[in-house]
Design a protein around this motif. Structure first.
Motif, PDB file in Angstrom:
ATOM      1  N   THR A  63       0.829  -1.208   0.000  1.00 39.30           N
ATOM      2  CA  THR A  63       0.000   0.000   0.000  1.00 39.30           C
ATOM      3  C   THR A  63       0.861   1.253   0.000  1.00 39.30           C
ATOM      4  OG1 THR A  63      -1.755  -1.176   1.181  1.00 39.30           O
ATOM      5  CG2 THR A  63      -1.828   1.230   1.227  1.00 39.30           C
ATOM      6  N   GLY A  66       2.244   1.847  -3.358  1.00 43.56           N
ATOM      7  CA  GLY A  66       1.211   2.426  -4.202  1.00 43.56           C
ATOM      8  C   GLY A  66       1.062   3.919  -3.994  1.00 43.56           C
ATOM      9  N   TYR A 111      -2.700   3.653 -12.353  1.00 44.28           N
ATOM     10  CA  TYR A 111      -3.225   2.290 -12.444  1.00 44.28           C
ATOM     11  C   TYR A 111      -2.369   1.331 -11.613  1.00 44.28           C
ATOM     12  CZ  TYR A 111      -4.437  -2.253 -14.436  1.00 44.28           C
ATOM     13  OH  TYR A 111      -4.810  -3.561 -14.603  1.00 44.28           O
ATOM     14  N   TYR A 112      -1.053   1.421 -11.783  1.00 43.06           N
ATOM     15  CA  TYR A 112      -0.183   0.507 -11.034  1.00 43.06           C
ATOM     16  C   TYR A 112      -0.080   0.886  -9.564  1.00 43.06           C
ATOM     17  CZ  TYR A 112       0.770  -1.956 -15.265  1.00 43.06           C
ATOM     18  OH  TYR A 112       0.604  -2.725 -16.394  1.00 43.06           O
ATOM     19  N   GLY A 114      -2.688   1.772  -7.842  1.00 46.25           N
ATOM     20  CA  GLY A 114      -3.847   1.079  -7.293  1.00 46.25           C
ATOM     21  C   GLY A 114      -3.696  -0.428  -7.278  1.00 46.25           C
ATOM     22  N   LEU A 115      -2.863  -0.950  -8.178  1.00 44.69           N
ATOM     23  CA  LEU A 115      -2.686  -2.398  -8.285  1.00 44.69           C
ATOM     24  C   LEU A 115      -1.670  -2.939  -7.284  1.00 44.69           C
ATOM     25  CD1 LEU A 115      -3.594  -4.820 -10.062  1.00 44.69           C
ATOM     26  CD2 LEU A 115      -1.622  -4.348 -11.523  1.00 44.69           C
ATOM     27  N   ASP A 117      -1.240  -3.151  -4.088  1.00 39.82           N
ATOM     28  CA  ASP A 117      -1.654  -4.023  -2.978  1.00 39.82           C
ATOM     29  C   ASP A 117      -2.766  -4.989  -3.382  1.00 39.82           C
ATOM     30  OD1 ASP A 117      -3.722  -2.222  -3.169  1.00 39.82           O
ATOM     31  OD2 ASP A 117      -3.478  -1.388  -1.151  1.00 39.82           O
ATOM     32  N   LYS A 118      -2.803  -5.290  -4.673  1.00 39.51           N
ATOM     33  CA  LYS A 118      -3.794  -6.262  -5.173  1.00 39.51           C
ATOM     34  C   LYS A 118      -3.136  -7.391  -5.962  1.00 39.51           C
ATOM     35  CE  LYS A 118      -7.034  -2.457  -5.218  1.00 39.51           C
ATOM     36  NZ  LYS A 118      -6.012  -1.512  -4.688  1.00 39.51           N
ATOM     37  N   ILE A 119      -1.811  -7.470  -5.863  1.00 38.83           N
ATOM     38  CA  ILE A 119      -1.081  -8.586  -6.478  1.00 38.83           C
ATOM     39  C   ILE A 119      -1.116  -9.729  -5.466  1.00 38.83           C
ATOM     40  CG2 ILE A 119       1.144  -9.359  -7.385  1.00 38.83           C
ATOM     41  CD1 ILE A 119       1.734  -6.418  -8.074  1.00 38.83           C
ATOM     42  N   GLN A 120      -1.912 -10.723  -5.745  1.00 39.82           N
ATOM     43  CA  GLN A 120      -2.247 -11.732  -4.746  1.00 39.82           C
ATOM     44  C   GLN A 120      -1.639 -13.090  -5.056  1.00 39.82           C
ATOM     45  OE1 GLN A 120      -6.517 -11.767  -4.654  1.00 39.82           O
ATOM     46  NE2 GLN A 120      -6.686  -9.623  -4.064  1.00 39.82           N
ATOM     47  N   ILE A 459      -2.852  -6.113 -15.578  1.00 41.78           N
ATOM     48  CA  ILE A 459      -2.306  -6.847 -14.444  1.00 41.78           C
ATOM     49  C   ILE A 459      -1.269  -7.866 -14.904  1.00 41.78           C
ATOM     50  CG2 ILE A 459      -4.124  -8.604 -14.458  1.00 41.78           C
ATOM     51  CD1 ILE A 459      -3.933  -8.564 -11.362  1.00 41.78           C
TER      52      ILE A 459
END
Length: 487
Positions: A63, A66, A111-112, A114-115, A117-120, A459
Motif C-alpha cells: 500500500t 502504491g 493504475y499501477y 492502485g494495483l 496491494d492487489k497482487i495476490q 495486471i
C-alpha cells in the motif's frame, strides 16, 4: 547548450564521457548527454540491488508503494508540459502528441499505484489433510528496463510502473537517441520520495546495454526495440539466466472490407501509419483493402495524406514532424527506392523534403504489381504505407498473416460474424476492430514471433515482475512418518 546528468543511487552525476544530442528538426546539436561507462552500469545495478534488499524498500508495505507511485503520477501531471517540450525537442515527435501522451502516462502510474496491494497469491486445496499450502507472489529482483527513443516516457511507464508495484527495483537505460525526457524524469522521480536506488537512469550505446543485460545481479530484462537487438539481449541473458519480456517491432495489417465505413477506415489508416511520423511499433504499415473499393479508398487516402501539415514539431498545427535520426530518413529512402525498383508503384511521397532536419513525407506504395516488394516485409519505422488488395476473406487472412511479426492488426467491417471469424484467424497480439491505435493501462499489449513475447499494461505486466513461492505448513503434532518416503 543544455547538459543532462544520469541518476545513480539517488545522485545526479555526469558520465565519464558525454555525447551530443541532435535536434531532429534542424540536425543541429542542442544538448550534451552523459555516456555511461561499464563502471557506471555496475554501480547502477549495485545500487538497485542494495535498494531491493534494504529494509526501507523491501520492508515497505504494498500500500505504501502504491502511495509513492500515486505521488509520482501527480508530479508527472504537473510537469507534463515541460516533459513534452523536452521529448519534442530531443526526438522530433510533434508537441500535440507528446503533450497528450505524457498527460496520459500519469494514468499508467495511477493504475499501477492502485494495483500494488492487489497482487495476490493463492491458497491451494492440497491433497494432504495435515498440510496448509499457499502461494506467495514476491518481486523478482533487479529489473533492467531498456527503452527506445520513441514514446519513451510511455514505454518506460509500462515497465517501471508494474515493476515498482511488484516491489522490484529498476535500472533504466534510455536510448542514446533522444534521452533528455528520461533523464529529466529522474528528477521528478526523486521528488516523489522513493528510497535511493529504487530507480537508476543511465544512457549510452550497445556496450552499456550489453553490460546491463548480462549483469549477474539482473533478474529480468524488459526491452522495447528491434528484433536484432532483442536477439543480442537473449544471448546476453544466458549469462545471468534472467527472464525477458520483449516488445518488438511489427508489420501490422489494417484490413478493410468493402462494407466498411470508408471515412472512418481512411482516418484510421492515416492515424495508423502517418501519426507519430510512422515511428510506432504498432504502425499500421500494410493496408489490405478489398479490390472492389481499392481505387476509391486510395483516392481518398492519398488526398488526405497529401494534405497533412508537415512542419516544426513544436508547432501545434504540425501533423508530421521529422524522423528522429538521419538513419531513419536514409532507411525510408532506401526501402522506398528498393520497392519501386522491384515493381511497386509510388502513389505519393518518396522524396526527402528540401528543408533542414530529418524529414520524410507521407509515402504510399501500391504493391499489387509487386507482391514480393521489400516494403511489405520490412519495418520502415517511418511514414510509409504499403497497399495490397484482396478478393475474399480467406485471401485477406492469408495476406495479413504473411509476416514474421505478430504485434498489432486492424479490421474494418460492419459484418459482426465476419469480424469474429477474422479476430480468431489473425495472428497478432492486438486486434482493433473499426478503430486503430488505441491504448489503455487496463489492457495488455504485446505480440509473438518477431514481435516478441510477454505483455505490457494490465495486471499481466505486474505478474511478469513476480516469482512464485510455494509455502508448506504442516498442521499435525504427530511425529513425522517414515522419513524415507516422500510425502
Amino acid at each position: 547548450m543544455k547538459s543532462f546528468q544520469q541518476y545513480i543511487g539517488g545522485d545526479f552525476e555526469d558520465g565519464e564521457t558525454q555525447f551530443d544530442s541532435l535536434d531532429p528538426a534542424t540536425g543541429a546539436v542542442w544538448a550534451r548527454m552523459p555516456e555511461a561507462s561499464v563502471s557506471d552500469v555496475n554501480r547502477a545495478v549495485d545500487s538497485a540491488e542494495q535498494a531491493f534488499l534494504g529494509s526501507e524498500w523491501a520492508g515497505m508495505t504494498a500500500t505504501a508503494r502504491g502511495k509513492l507511485l500515486m505521488r509520482l503520477a501527480d508530479l508527472i501531471s504537473q510537469n507534463a508540459p515541460h516533459l513534452a517540450e523536452l521529448e519534442t525537442r530531443d526526438t522530433g515527435k510533434i508537441i500535440r502528441e507528446t503533450s497528450a501522451q505524457i498527460a496520459y502516462v500519469a494514468d499508467y502510474y495511477r493504475y499501477y499505484a492502485g494495483l500494488a496491494d492487489k497482487i495476490q497469491g493463492a491458497h491451494l486445496p492440497i491433497d494432504k489433510p495435515d498440510m496448509e499450502v499457499w502461494l506467495r507472489r514476491e518481486p523478482i529482483g533487479v529489473v533492467a528496463a531498456i527503452v527506445p527513443w520513441n514514446s519513451q516516457l510511455f514505454l518506460s511507464a509500462v515497465k517501471i510502473g508494474p515493476a515498482l508495484a511488484a516491489g522490484c527495483t529498476v535500472v533504466l537505460k534510455a536510448s542514446e537517441d533522444g534521452p533528455a525526457p528520461m533523464l529529466e524524469f529522474a528528477r521528478i522521480f526523486e521528488q516523489a520520495g522513493f528510497p535511493k536506488g529504487v530507480l537508476n537512469v543511465i544512457t549510452g550505446g550497445p556496450a552499456v546495454g550489453a553490460t546491463l543485460t548480462s549483469h549477474a545481479k539482473v533478474a529480468h530484462v524488459a526491452f522495447t526495440g528491434g528484433p536484432e537487438t532483442a536477439r543480442h539481449i537473449v544471448r546476453n541473458s544466458a549469462d545471468n539466466l534472467a527472464s525477458t519480456s520483449l516488445e518488438l517491432g511489427g508489420k501490422s495489417p489494417l484490413i478493410v472490407f468493402d462494407d466498411a465505413d470508408l471515412e472512418s477506415a481512411v482516418n484510421a489508416q492515416i492515424s495508423g501509419v502517418f501519426a507519430a511520423t510512422g515511428q510506432s511499433c504498432v504502425s499500421g504499415s500494410r493496408l489490405v483493402v478489398h479490390a472492389r473499393i481499392k481505387d476509391a479508398f486510395l483516392a481518398r487516402l492519398t488526398e488526405k495524406a497529401e494534405a497533412i501539415v508537415i512542419g516544426a514539431p513544436g508547432d501545434m498545427a504540425t501533423e508530421i514532424g521529422p524522423l528522429c535520426t538521419v538513419r531513419q530518413q536514409e532507411n525510408s529512402v532506401r526501402l522506398t527506392e528498393q520497392s519501386v525498383a522491384q515493381g511497386a508503384r509510388l502513389i505519393t511521397g518518396g522524396q526527402i523534403l528540401e528543408r533542414d532536419g530529418f524529414y520524410f513525407p507521407p509515402t504510399i506504395l501500391d504493391c499489387d504489381p509487386a507482391p514480393e516488394a521489400a516494403c511489405l516485409s520490412n519495418e520502415f519505422f517511418g511514414p510509409v504505407l504499403s497497399v495490397v488488395s484482396f478478393q475474399d476473406e480467406g485471401e485477406a487472412i492469408e495476406i495479413a498473416n504473411n509476416t514474421q511479426f505478430g504485434l498489432a492488426s486492424g479490421l474494418f467491417t460492419r459484418d459482426l460474424t465476419r469480424a469474429h471469424r477474422m479476430i480468431r484467424a489473425i495472428r497478432a497480439g492486438i486486434v482493433w476492430v473499426n478503430t486503430y491505435r488505441a491504448v489503455s493501462p487496463i489492457a495488455p499489449f504485446g505480440g509473438h514471433g518477431l514481435s516478441g513475447h510477454g505483455r505490457e499494461g494490465g495486471i499481466e505486466a505486474a505478474l511478469d515482475y513476480t516469482k512464485i513461492k510455494s509455502v508448506w505448513l504442516r498442521t499435525s503434532d504427530a511425529p513425522i512418518p517414515d522419513p524415507f518416503v516422500m510425502r
